[in-house]
Design a protein around this motif. Sequence first.
Motif, PDB file in Angstrom:
ATOM      1  N   GLN A   1      10.039   7.722   4.283  1.00  0.00           N
ATOM      2  CA  GLN A   1      10.449   8.297   5.380  1.00  0.00           C
ATOM      3  C   GLN A   1      11.463   7.654   6.371  1.00  0.00           C
ATOM      4  O   GLN A   1      12.000   8.328   6.955  1.00  0.00           O
ATOM      5  CB  GLN A   1       8.822   8.210   6.700  1.00  0.00           C
TER       6      GLN A   1
ATOM      7  N   SER B   1       2.488  13.671   6.141  1.00  0.00           N
ATOM      8  CA  SER B   1       1.676  14.375   6.688  1.00  0.00           C
ATOM      9  C   SER B   1       0.695  15.808   5.747  1.00  0.00           C
ATOM     10  O   SER B   1       0.116  17.001   6.419  1.00  0.00           O
ATOM     11  CB  SER B   1       1.419  14.802   7.343  1.00  0.00           C
TER      12      SER B   1
ATOM     13  N   LEU C   1       5.734   4.806   4.611  1.00  0.00           N
ATOM     14  CA  LEU C   1       6.220   4.295   6.058  1.00  0.00           C
ATOM     15  C   LEU C   1       7.186   4.165   5.615  1.00  0.00           C
ATOM     16  O   LEU C   1       8.219   5.224   6.840  1.00  0.00           O
ATOM     17  CB  LEU C   1       5.378   3.771   6.798  1.00  0.00           C
TER      18      LEU C   1
ATOM     19  N   VAL D   1      -0.113  11.545   3.273  1.00  0.00           N
ATOM     20  CA  VAL D   1      -0.796  11.861   4.098  1.00  0.00           C
ATOM     21  C   VAL D   1       0.807  10.824   5.197  1.00  0.00           C
ATOM     22  O   VAL D   1       0.777  10.784   5.995  1.00  0.00           O
ATOM     23  CB  VAL D   1      -1.805  10.714   4.578  1.00  0.00           C
ATOM     24  N   ALA D   2       0.980   9.521   4.670  1.00  0.00           N
ATOM     25  CA  ALA D   2       2.326   8.958   5.489  1.00  0.00           C
ATOM     26  C   ALA D   2       3.514   9.527   5.430  1.00  0.00           C
ATOM     27  O   ALA D   2       4.395   9.227   6.662  1.00  0.00           O
ATOM     28  CB  ALA D   2       1.893   7.013   5.094  1.00  0.00           C
TER      29      ALA D   2
ATOM     30  N   THR E   1       4.822  -1.786  10.278  1.00  0.00           N
ATOM     31  CA  THR E   1       4.394  -1.588   8.747  1.00  0.00           C
ATOM     32  C   THR E   1       4.427  -3.009   7.805  1.00  0.00           C
ATOM     33  O   THR E   1       4.009  -3.352   7.083  1.00  0.00           O
ATOM     34  CB  THR E   1       5.880  -0.425   8.170  1.00  0.00           C
TER      35      THR E   1
ATOM     36  N   THR F   1      -4.358  -0.071   7.637  1.00  0.00           N
ATOM     37  CA  THR F   1      -3.813   1.027   7.269  1.00  0.00           C
ATOM     38  C   THR F   1      -3.260   1.790   7.989  1.00  0.00           C
ATOM     39  O   THR F   1      -2.997   2.241   8.152  1.00  0.00           O
ATOM     40  CB  THR F   1      -4.128   0.712   5.945  1.00  0.00           C
TER      41      THR F   1
ATOM     42  N   VAL G   1       2.172   5.574  13.638  1.00  0.00           N
ATOM     43  CA  VAL G   1       3.880   5.243  13.104  1.00  0.00           C
ATOM     44  C   VAL G   1       3.789   7.147  13.229  1.00  0.00           C
ATOM     45  O   VAL G   1       4.405   7.565  13.745  1.00  0.00           O
ATOM     46  CB  VAL G   1       4.282   5.269  11.932  1.00  0.00           C
ATOM     47  N   ASN G   2       2.534   7.893  12.957  1.00  0.00           N
ATOM     48  CA  ASN G   2       2.521   9.055  12.925  1.00  0.00           C
ATOM     49  C   ASN G   2       1.798  10.089  14.171  1.00  0.00           C
ATOM     50  O   ASN G   2       2.179  10.821  13.700  1.00  0.00           O
ATOM     51  CB  ASN G   2       1.655   9.071  11.121  1.00  0.00           C
TER      52      ASN G   2
ATOM     53  N   SER H   1       0.985  -1.264   0.511  1.00  0.00           N
ATOM     54  CA  SER H   1       0.280  -0.066   0.193  1.00  0.00           C
ATOM     55  C   SER H   1       0.956   0.963   0.117  1.00  0.00           C
ATOM     56  O   SER H   1       2.570   1.499   0.315  1.00  0.00           O
ATOM     57  CB  SER H   1      -0.826   0.024   1.433  1.00  0.00           C
TER      58      SER H   1
ATOM     59  N   ILE I   1       0.652   3.199   1.817  1.00  0.00           N
ATOM     60  CA  ILE I   1       1.173   4.025   4.036  1.00  0.00           C
ATOM     61  C   ILE I   1       2.490   2.833   3.838  1.00  0.00           C
ATOM     62  O   ILE I   1       3.035   3.692   4.074  1.00  0.00           O
ATOM     63  CB  ILE I   1      -0.217   2.992   4.059  1.00  0.00           C
ATOM     64  N   VAL I   2       2.569   1.798   3.848  1.00  0.00           N
ATOM     65  CA  VAL I   2       3.539   1.107   4.012  1.00  0.00           C
ATOM     66  C   VAL I   2       5.102   1.671   3.262  1.00  0.00           C
ATOM     67  O   VAL I   2       5.773   2.070   3.377  1.00  0.00           O
ATOM     68  CB  VAL I   2       2.981  -0.286   3.316  1.00  0.00           C
TER      69      VAL I   2
ATOM     70  N   LEU J   1      -2.104   1.572  10.963  1.00  0.00           N
ATOM     71  CA  LEU J   1      -0.591   1.406  11.119  1.00  0.00           C
ATOM     72  C   LEU J   1      -0.021   2.886  11.156  1.00  0.00           C
ATOM     73  O   LEU J   1       0.563   3.541  11.487  1.00  0.00           O
ATOM     74  CB  LEU J   1      -0.669   1.266   9.590  1.00  0.00           C
ATOM     75  N   ASN J   2      -0.934   4.050  10.238  1.00  0.00           N
ATOM     76  CA  ASN J   2      -0.885   5.061  10.169  1.00  0.00           C
ATOM     77  C   ASN J   2      -0.608   5.738  11.229  1.00  0.00           C
ATOM     78  O   ASN J   2       0.171   7.057  11.652  1.00  0.00           O
ATOM     79  CB  ASN J   2      -1.147   6.033   9.043  1.00  0.00           C
TER      80      ASN J   2
END
Lengths: 358, 304, 306
Positions: free
Chosen positions: B135, B248, B132, B244-245, C277, C254, C261-262, B126, B128-129, C257-258
């Motif tokens: 990041q 932000s 991250l 977003v991930a 993750t 998901t 982490v955030n 995804s 998101i993964v 998870l976000n």
Amino acid sequence: MQSSVSIRELDLSFGSINVLKQLNLEVQDGEFLVLLGSSGCGKSTLLNCIAGLLDITDGQIFIKGKNVTWSEPSERGIGMVFQSYALYPQMSVEGNLSFGLKNAKMPKAEIKERVARAAKILQIEPLLKRKPGALSGGQRQRVAIGRALVREVDVFLFDEPLSNLDAKLRADLRVELKRLHQQLKNTMIYVTHDQIEALTLADRIAIMRNGVIQQLGTPNDIYKYPQTKYVADFIGSPAMNFIEGELKDGIVHTQDTQFDMQDYNFKESPKNGPVWFGIRPEHVLVGDSVQNARHSLSVLVDIVEPMGADTLVLTHLFGSPFRVRLDGQFSVKTGEQLPIGINTAACSLFDRESEQRL
Amino acid sequence: MDDKTLNSQKNKRPTRLTRHLNAKIASVPMILTAVVVFVGCSVWTIVHSFTKSRMLPKLEFVGFKQYDRLWSTKRWLVSVDNLLIYGICSLIFTLVIGFILAALLDRKIRFENTFRTIFLYPFALSFIVTGLVWQWILNPDFGLQSLVRETGWSSFTFDPLNNPDIVIYGILIAGLWQGTGLIMCILLAGLRGIDEDIWKATRIDGIPIWKTYLFVIIPMMKPVFITALVLIAAGIVKVYDLVVAQTSGGPGLASEVPAKYVYDKMFLAQNLGQGFAASTMMLVMVFIILIPYLYLQYGGKRHD
Amino acid sequence: MTDASATTPLDLNANAPRGQKPKKRFAPRNIMLYATLFVFAVYYALPLYVMIVTSLKGMPEIRLGNVFGPPLEVTFQPWVKAWSEACTGINCDGLSRGFWNSVQILIPSVVISIAVASVNGYALSNWRFKGSEIFYNILIIGAFIPYQVMLYPIAIILRELNLFGTLGGLVMVHTIFGMPILTLLFRNYFASVPEELFKAARVDGAGFWGIYFRIMLPMSLPIFVVAIILQVTGIWNDFLFGVIYTKPDIYPMTVQLNNIVNSVQGVKEYNVNMAATLITGLVPLVIYFASGKLFVRGIAAGAVKG
């Protein structure tokens, strides 16, 4: 004799395209009728209409005296065999044969009996447990025929059933189909583009073009007395030779020869005007018989194509290509002059304008 | 077989509506989705983008006022800028890298499957993964920057996620990582679809490989490239989760994108009108990309 | 002509080429080729490697080294913590909650969306009716509409149906947005099934559902596998719909998870973050590595999803 399948003023159009136009056809009980034509002539479409797989735009279809115009395919009392066999790949041969009967909620015992009977006729008993994927092309087509057979219906529809087979197998299955028809005496409507299949199998042939039946008749009729230039050109291999001419008082005047047509069987008293003078390559006389012919000429041999039993010679006559079919034993070489003879009794004359037989 | 037989048939005339009724019933979910969601909801949003809706949607029309506001909002302008930079770079790099990889894999190499598996696996993950993990890799204290500094180059600086000027490129690196595999696969399928005889002909004519690609193969693959292009483009407009991930939207507003603007206005800031106007602008962007494609794809077919 | 070639003297040099042409295994071109591939492979493989090694390190080791170093001391503590202890706002029961939420969302969404779309595709390829192509075209063009345009009105529809914030609502949203691509997939597949098979079944008296269940379904296992792969990956990876149409206690993985982490509060535990993750990415990764070529087929087919 009673009509088995009767089609009245059938129209079919997709949008603005008329595929079948005011088509009428009566198929007799027990008749083997072949629908013949080149691709796109509407022959398969007509068959699909009879089967109920296509909704017609206008007209009526009767099968065994019953109006089936609006009936579902399965209610029409027909069996159908397809070009690609259309066997259900995940079912065994037995499953394929019995699927339709199960859908009709027939008792198990009777299904079994019918499947056994069809398998026996087609000699596919040892294959019953196999999946279609494990069968050869010929075997698959037998199963496909079997699927129509078990329905024990009066009308069989064949949609180019032999076209996917190689030449030898095709010839074998052709004979078998003929035997099957003699044995079962069902009505069979058979679509093909192969004139050999049509000539060998049919009781009557319907030649179609642009959604219209051009000629309906016995194979012999169609070969000997083609009613239009299209039919004459379509039937026979190699195709008929056509020479431009002018018909004047029973005599065809071509570039530099005149053919006296007094042997020719005119449909009605001949009218003068431009015509096509047609002669089949196999009706051109050569060798000793030239002297007995009414008309004799000489042509220059362009190309010789030996084909085993026959030899095909390409020449020119009055500027148009002209083919002659000779016996394979006849010796002829490129560049030679070949004396030929023409008997007008075996010819066909077509009006140049309407392309109708005279 | 005359009128009597005809009348005795109890054939029901199938009417237009009930013919193949089951097929129609089965298609109800599709029809509802097409009409209510795709057409209905889109029209609803477009209509409401001309109203002064704030917390709740209401039909008080204010003309193009929402759009005036939108195009004078700094955050929206930054978002569009970012989308343009991200979009153009992503388009070029995805196509170039995707094609290079596809062409390399098409050279009948060993371990083709292994390489393809490695290039494509990010696509299974995804955004998101993806966001991250990049990041973390781009983390200035522990990631790429610190690794290079450890080798002795102590002044090396590569900290895109905290630098407003280049933050969008940090996102681009992650986006490319995730998406190029797909394009590679599509282009590879296109390459495999090219007739072997073309290659044989160019070998006999003695044309160098790179020239063959440039002047023979790529022009032949035009439809595949157009498909790939549309895919990338349509994906770019929707970029949301990744930002977003990964950032932000930060630092500050530096990595904002239109999709995030829409979400924030609609569901966080309770400024629906702005959200509707912004999402309508996104729709316009997609159609600017899509219309030439649809024209190429389907416009020509009408003629036959 | 044959005479001429017979009289041409042959080159009978003893060293003349004969037999198999020698292959240059390490031709410069090949080295370039493999080197380029290798460099790219590193770029693509690196993040997975980093995720794995970071998740196996303790925090002290992370603070000392860089992200690329292998763990000196392997610990599974971060995994345990990510799974069952990590905090998101009020809840501190780790990712496991999100995992089960995602499973609960995933299964009905995949089943329903595929069931609906396969019937759609079947109807569209074999039972066309007036207007069916129009709806299909709307559906395909709809696949390109940014979701953002439809988000709010859908929320209203869900609220009217009393489905907003529920699993059922999210399942419906996934079914709707999965429909274009899946319908396309199934329509194209069923269109490739020979039409004569369908005709034969009709002559045999099978109806709409009879043909679907008895003929088409048993034939289309591969396409169902492709569809399942496509949907499982897509729905598992969804973030946008999850965050909008569900409530915190049923957030999919998901979203959770976000949030983990955030989240701004507390000390950043990078090893736990990476473990979380990795756990989130595990489901699609396992599917990807297990399905191999089918996945490729799926994404190539599903390419229009964009």
